[in-house]
Design a protein around this motif. Structure first.
Motif, PDB file in Angstrom:
ATOM      1  N   SER A  74     -10.658  19.531   8.516  1.00  0.00           N
ATOM      2  CA  SER A  74      -9.395  19.570   8.265  1.00  0.00           C
ATOM      3  C   SER A  74      -9.318  20.197   6.811  1.00  0.00           C
ATOM      4  O   SER A  74     -10.192  19.743   5.979  1.00  0.00           O
ATOM      5  N   ASP A  85     -10.090  18.169  12.740  1.00  0.00           N
ATOM      6  CA  ASP A  85      -9.051  18.662  13.817  1.00  0.00           C
ATOM      7  C   ASP A  85      -9.965  18.666  15.010  1.00  0.00           C
ATOM      8  O   ASP A  85     -11.122  19.304  14.898  1.00  0.00           O
ATOM      9  N   HIS A  87      -9.734  20.431  18.467  1.00  0.00           N
ATOM     10  CA  HIS A  87      -9.081  21.230  19.307  1.00  0.00           C
ATOM     11  C   HIS A  87      -9.457  21.092  20.898  1.00  0.00           C
ATOM     12  O   HIS A  87     -10.746  21.148  21.173  1.00  0.00           O
ATOM     13  N   SER A  89      -9.276  22.143  24.701  1.00  0.00           N
ATOM     14  CA  SER A  89      -9.020  23.326  25.416  1.00  0.00           C
ATOM     15  C   SER A  89      -9.974  23.315  26.890  1.00  0.00           C
ATOM     16  O   SER A  89     -10.488  22.400  27.090  1.00  0.00           O
ATOM     17  N   ARG A 122      -7.411  14.302  14.094  1.00  0.00           N
ATOM     18  CA  ARG A 122      -6.002  14.951  14.527  1.00  0.00           C
ATOM     19  C   ARG A 122      -6.309  15.768  15.728  1.00  0.00           C
ATOM     20  O   ARG A 122      -7.129  16.772  15.585  1.00  0.00           O
ATOM     21  N   ARG A 124      -5.216  18.574  18.699  1.00  0.00           N
ATOM     22  CA  ARG A 124      -4.371  19.519  18.964  1.00  0.00           C
ATOM     23  C   ARG A 124      -4.783  20.399  20.131  1.00  0.00           C
ATOM     24  O   ARG A 124      -5.912  20.345  20.594  1.00  0.00           O
ATOM     25  N   TYR A 135      -0.287  15.505  28.677  1.00  0.00           N
ATOM     26  CA  TYR A 135      -0.392  15.342  27.137  1.00  0.00           C
ATOM     27  C   TYR A 135       0.780  14.912  26.658  1.00  0.00           C
ATOM     28  O   TYR A 135       0.637  13.626  25.742  1.00  0.00           O
ATOM     29  N   PHE A 140       1.060  13.209  22.813  1.00  0.00           N
ATOM     30  CA  PHE A 140       1.502  14.562  22.163  1.00  0.00           C
ATOM     31  C   PHE A 140       2.903  15.020  22.119  1.00  0.00           C
ATOM     32  O   PHE A 140       3.574  14.731  23.021  1.00  0.00           O
ATOM     33  N   THR A 142       5.473  18.342  20.514  1.00  0.00           N
ATOM     34  CA  THR A 142       5.579  19.674  19.911  1.00  0.00           C
ATOM     35  C   THR A 142       5.468  19.769  18.450  1.00  0.00           C
ATOM     36  O   THR A 142       6.125  18.923  17.972  1.00  0.00           O
ATOM     37  N   SER A 143       4.687  20.623  18.203  1.00  0.00           N
ATOM     38  CA  SER A 143       4.549  20.835  16.708  1.00  0.00           C
ATOM     39  C   SER A 143       6.045  21.097  16.014  1.00  0.00           C
ATOM     40  O   SER A 143       6.311  21.917  16.647  1.00  0.00           O
ATOM     41  N   SER A 147       2.563  27.570  16.672  1.00  0.00           N
ATOM     42  CA  SER A 147       1.522  28.383  16.389  1.00  0.00           C
ATOM     43  C   SER A 147       2.098  29.633  16.793  1.00  0.00           C
ATOM     44  O   SER A 147       2.724  29.949  17.717  1.00  0.00           O
TER      45      SER A 147
END
Length: 153
Positions: A74, A85, A87, A89, A122, A124, A135, A140, A142-143, A147
């Motif tokens: 980070s 971080d 990620h 996917s 963290r 994401r 999620y 989780f 919403t940010s 993005s």
């Protein structure tokens, strides 16, 4: 019988198939079929890399679902001076096996891998409408700052 395990090189063809199924479910149009060999090489380079984890779920001995975690350092901020971080996917399940908890099992394996890393981590991810519930149930949200993206080539 269902089993969650780390992916191995022999899983590469089905991992590309799962990635294809993910894009199909997202409505992504395939423009260049040559992306598949590139994806296979990309995944092969990460299967045993210490900053990545790739889990698969087997149902009856067949790989039917997967999830990928990629760890990066980070950037320091006033609220978070250090950490990592994760990620997440490539969460995908073959169409005939959806709705059985396989994606959730692969996702949870990646979360557990992230929790085992040193320092604060963290997580994401980008969510599709179909996967969003998994999620959100895992905490989780919403940010605040969504993005944005753009191709530069």
């Amino acid at each position: 019988m269902t089993q969650v395990r780390e992916a191995v090189l022999a899983d590469l063809p089905v991992l590309v198939e799962l990635r294809t199924a993910m894009f199909t479910a997202m409505g992504v149009t395939e423009i260049d079929p040559d992306w598949r060999p590139t994806a296979q090489r990309w995944l092969a380079a990460r299967i045993e890399h210490p900053d990545h984890c790739l889990y698969v779920v087997e149902d009856g001995g067949q790989v039917v679902s997967s999830a990928l975690g990629s760890l990066s350092e980070s950037k320091p901020s006033p609220a978070r001076p250090f950490g990592y971080d994760l990620h997440i996917s490539n969460i995908s399940t073959l169409p005939g096996f959806r709705g059985r908890g396989h994606a959730g099992a692969a996702f949870e394996a990646v979360l557990n891998w992230g929790r085992s890393r040193p320092g604060p981590v963290r997580a994401r991810l980008f969510a599709t409408a179909d996967g969003r519930g998994i999620y959100e149930r895992a905490g989780f949200v919403t940010s605040t700052w969504p993005s944005l993206g753009r191709d530069l080539s």
